[in-house]
Design a protein around this motif. Structure first.
Motif, short mmCIF file in Angstrom:
data_model
loop_
_atom_site.label_atom_id
_atom_site.label_comp_id
_atom_site.label_asym_id
_atom_site.label_seq_id
_atom_site.Cartn_x
_atom_site.Cartn_y
_atom_site.Cartn_z
N ASP A 22 0.84 -1.20 0.00
CA ASP A 22 0.00 0.00 0.00
C ASP A 22 0.88 1.26 0.00
O ASP A 22 0.38 2.36 -0.04
CB ASP A 22 -0.94 0.01 1.22
N TRP A 63 0.33 3.45 6.65
CA TRP A 63 0.82 2.24 5.97
C TRP A 63 0.52 1.03 6.85
O TRP A 63 0.62 1.08 8.07
CB TRP A 63 2.32 2.33 5.72
N LYS A 64 0.18 -0.03 6.21
CA LYS A 64 -0.10 -1.28 6.93
C LYS A 64 1.21 -1.83 7.52
O LYS A 64 2.24 -1.83 6.84
CB LYS A 64 -0.65 -2.33 5.97
N GLU A 68 1.07 -7.51 8.56
CA GLU A 68 -0.29 -7.66 8.02
C GLU A 68 -0.30 -7.88 6.51
O GLU A 68 -1.32 -8.24 5.94
CB GLU A 68 -1.13 -6.41 8.36
N ASP A 293 -2.98 -6.49 2.13
CA ASP A 293 -3.20 -7.14 3.42
C ASP A 293 -4.21 -8.29 3.33
O ASP A 293 -4.80 -8.68 4.34
CB ASP A 293 -3.60 -6.11 4.49
N ARG A 348 -11.04 3.04 1.68
CA ARG A 348 -9.62 2.96 1.29
C ARG A 348 -9.41 3.64 -0.05
O ARG A 348 -10.29 3.67 -0.91
CB ARG A 348 -9.20 1.50 1.20
N CYS A 352 -4.39 1.82 -1.75
CA CYS A 352 -4.56 0.64 -0.89
C CYS A 352 -5.30 -0.48 -1.61
O CYS A 352 -5.05 -1.65 -1.37
CB CYS A 352 -5.39 1.00 0.35
#
Ligand code: SAM
Ligand code: SF4
Length: 355
Positions: A22, A63-64, A68, A293, A348, A352
């Protein structure tokens, strides 16, 4: 009968877009508009609207965490299961896919999956020159670049980066390495780059590639999208036809194609118009998306996502995964609701979701 990914509207899924991160090294005005210039642009454009640009509009994006994100093994497994269910076209995207370390290794394993006959990547091109040979060697067939402007200053305004020379170099390199066809995407925004439409088309003609003009969709993190900023595909086409007598490229065997296509009269170069806002093409949509994710999205504008991570990390068999995918696809929405009174922008952003 073998299982397939058929939805309740009779559409059969063939195309899977896989976001591998992402994160992004660009800050495009229509996607992650973080720059002062983007803020100024939207402020001006909203000036006439009641109340102006609402202060509390932006979607907070973080940010993830790495843990994940799906591992390459997990992504490869989902694609393998999906390919056994009829997916034959896979696009690696993001965020910026070339930011994911070792992405060429993933490309190599996806290229070896039986049934994947078309493996493509969408990139902003910035890191492409350093990765191009490795991607080609790994088995990537096609690459689409994003390039919204041919003017270095305007490119910077739109993307937040001085990235034009790198993208131009990437496009030439892709040609030399035999990636084919080469597509270049430009999101057209009124008052920002719409004056460049003819120049971008001339670039496609000169370099014999496919230039695709995309309508601005409400998927930006600032939620600053306005209908007035969308330049309808029909308007772009009218302008280009005033300069060239473009010839329609019919593709009756590919009804799910997002772009309506035209070629130049001398056969060099092509124009594509992707008009999801003014002329939705949902009726033939055969696309699914897998986020970085591990969420499956059945539409860019889905308000629900289906998390595969619990299955992937909880000991599910390939058959369990396949059954879950079949179940998810059965619930694919008929189409998006842009322009309808009940339209809700997804939580999102495009970065993403995976464009
Ligand atoms: N970072 C890569 C890139 O820019 O090519 C891949 C991911 S990007 C999200 C994929 C595509 O989505 C790009 O061609 C970009 O122009 C397009 N895109 C992003 N936000 C958009 C929006 N709000 N409306 C229309 N297209 C958008
Ligand atoms: Fe990054 Fe692509 Fe979004 Fe631009 S469109 S901010 S390059 S993910």
């Amino acid at each position: 009968m073998a299982m397939e990914l058929r939805d309740s509207h009779g559409r059969v899924m063939r195309d899977l877009r896989v976001s591998v991160t992402d994160r992004c090294n660009f800050r495009c005005l229509y996607c992650l508009p973080e720059t002062e210039e983007a803020a100024n642009f939207y402020r001006t454009r909203w000036a006439g609207a009641p109340g102006g640009l609402p202060a509390a509009r932006p979607i907070a994006y973080e940010w993830k965490p790495r843990a994940e994100l799906l591992s390459f093994e997990e992504i490869e497994r989902v694609v393998r299961v999906a390919a056994a269910l009829g997916i034959d076209k896979v696009r690696v995207t993001g965020g910026e896919p070339l930011l994911r370390k070792g992405v060429e290794g993933l490309v190599g394993s996806l290229a070896r999956i039986p049934g994947v006959r078309d493996l493509a990547m969408t990139t902003n091109g910035f890191l492409f020159p350093s990765k191009a040979q490795a991607l080609r060697d790994a088995g990537l067939h096609r690459v689409s670049f994003s390039m919204d402007s041919l003017d270095a200053a305007n490119f910077r305004r739109m993307t937040g980066r001085d990235g034009l020379p790198g993208v131009l170099e990437g496009i030439q390199l892709a040609r030399r390495l035999g990636f084919s066809p080469i597509k270049v995407n430009a999101v057209v925004i009124r008052g920002m780059n719409d004056h460049e439409v003819e120049d971008l088309a001339a670039f496609a003609h000169e370099h014999d590639l496919s230039m695709r003009f995309i309508e601005f969709m409400p998927l930006d993190s600032s939620r600053a999208w306005q209908r007035d900023l969308v330049v309808p595909g029909s308007e772009i086409l009218r302008r280009l036809n005033a300069r060239w007598n473009l010839v329609r490229v019919e593709a009756p065997d590919r009804p799910s194609e997002t772009a309506r296509r035209w070629r130049f009269p001398d056969g060099r170069g092509e124009i594509g118009v992707i008009a999801p806002v003014s002329e939705p093409f949902c009726g033939h949509c055969n696309r699914l998306r897998l986020t970085a994710d591990g969420k499956v999205r059945t539409c860019l504008f889905s308000l629900v996502e289906h998390d595969l991570r619990p299955l992937l990390r909880g000991g599910a068999s390939d058959e369990d995964l396949a059954l879950r995918l079949v179940e998810i696809v059965a619930g694919k929405e008929a189409g998006h609701r842009i322009g309808k009174p009940d339209f809700v922008q997804p939580a999102r952003t495009m970065s993403c979701i995976g464009g």
